[in-house]
Design a protein around this motif. Structure first.
Motif, PDB file in Angstrom:
ATOM      1  N   ALA A 127      13.546  28.063 -16.994  1.00 45.45           N
ATOM      2  CA  ALA A 127      13.548  28.916 -15.808  1.00 45.45           C
ATOM      3  C   ALA A 127      14.905  28.876 -15.113  1.00 45.45           C
ATOM      4  O   ALA A 127      15.411  29.910 -14.650  1.00 45.45           O
ATOM      5  CB  ALA A 127      12.440  28.484 -14.854  1.00 45.45           C
ATOM      6  N   GLN A 128      15.535  27.693 -15.043  1.00 41.20           N
ATOM      7  CA  GLN A 128      16.852  27.578 -14.414  1.00 41.20           C
ATOM      8  C   GLN A 128      17.906  28.343 -15.204  1.00 41.20           C
ATOM      9  O   GLN A 128      18.772  28.997 -14.631  1.00 41.20           O
ATOM     10  CB  GLN A 128      17.250  26.113 -14.291  1.00 41.20           C
ATOM     11  N   VAL A 129      17.834  28.278 -16.541  1.00 39.68           N
ATOM     12  CA  VAL A 129      18.792  29.001 -17.377  1.00 39.68           C
ATOM     13  C   VAL A 129      18.647  30.503 -17.166  1.00 39.68           C
ATOM     14  O   VAL A 129      19.628  31.217 -16.966  1.00 39.68           O
ATOM     15  CB  VAL A 129      18.608  28.627 -18.866  1.00 39.68           C
ATOM     16  N   MET A 130      17.403  30.993 -17.160  1.00 35.75           N
ATOM     17  CA  MET A 130      17.192  32.430 -16.981  1.00 35.75           C
ATOM     18  C   MET A 130      17.600  32.882 -15.581  1.00 35.75           C
ATOM     19  O   MET A 130      18.181  33.955 -15.402  1.00 35.75           O
ATOM     20  CB  MET A 130      15.746  32.791 -17.291  1.00 35.75           C
ATOM     21  N   ALA A 131      17.348  32.063 -14.554  1.00 29.34           N
ATOM     22  CA  ALA A 131      17.755  32.405 -13.193  1.00 29.34           C
ATOM     23  C   ALA A 131      19.279  32.422 -13.077  1.00 29.34           C
ATOM     24  O   ALA A 131      19.855  33.303 -12.424  1.00 29.34           O
ATOM     25  CB  ALA A 131      17.151  31.413 -12.203  1.00 29.34           C
TER      26      ALA A 131
END
Length: 170
Positions: A127-131
């Motif tokens: 989720a952090q990578v996509m954000a």
């Protein structure tokens, strides 16, 4: 010396011509060598095709989603099960993910970015990578999975429950 009707040399020439005239031209093409070469090439391509994928080994989750048809060369961000992040095949720490991708993409923020995350990788990391990719200005971010996994519920089937969890009843 006179040439007679039964001359040995003359008779041989006539027989040779008559044989050639009766046989005709050979107009068939032998395709056996062509088929052999094509089968060898087919085997070579079948063996080498799986080796052409991105080099970071992951166990992708399986879904029913179909394959994405894209013409542009994408950038690939891989998240391994231990949380390490790779851009294409180069390991990249999380803080330098956005600057490295911006530098690689240049002004092409519409360039597709494929996020390949191991099924066992922490959800928070994915989720952090996509954000981070979204905040960097990239507009085309695709999550890559394997096909043939559990149903999404659209077909009316219920996916099998994991160990220790009660199965959902329709």
């Amino acid at each position: 010396m006179a040439l007679g009707a039964h001359d040995a040399f003359a008779a041989g020439r006539r027989r040779g011509r008559s044989r050639r005239g009766r046989r005709g031209a050979l107009s068939e093409i032998n395709v056996t060598p062509l088929v052999d070469v094509m089968l060898v090439l087919l085997i070579i391509f079948m063996v080498s095709a799986p080796l052409l994928t991105v080099g970071v080994p992951l166990e992708l989750p399986k879904t029913e989603a179909s394959a994405v048809q894209d013409q542009q060369e994408p950038l690939t961000v891989s998240v391994r099960a231990d949380g390490r992040i790779f851009i294409n095949e180069a390991e990249t720490p999380f803080p330098s993910l956005s600057p490295t991708l911006r530098r690689m993409a240049g002004e092409a923020y519409a360039k597709p970015i494929y996020v390949r995350a191991d099924g066992r990788s922490p959800y928070a990391m994915v989720a952090q990578v996509m954000a981070s990719l979204s905040q960097s200005g990239f507009t085309t971010i695709d999550l890559i999975t394997d096909t043939g996994g559990p149903s999404s519920g659209a077909s009316g089937t219920v996916p099998p429950a994991s160990k220790g969890a009660p199965a959902a009843r329709p």
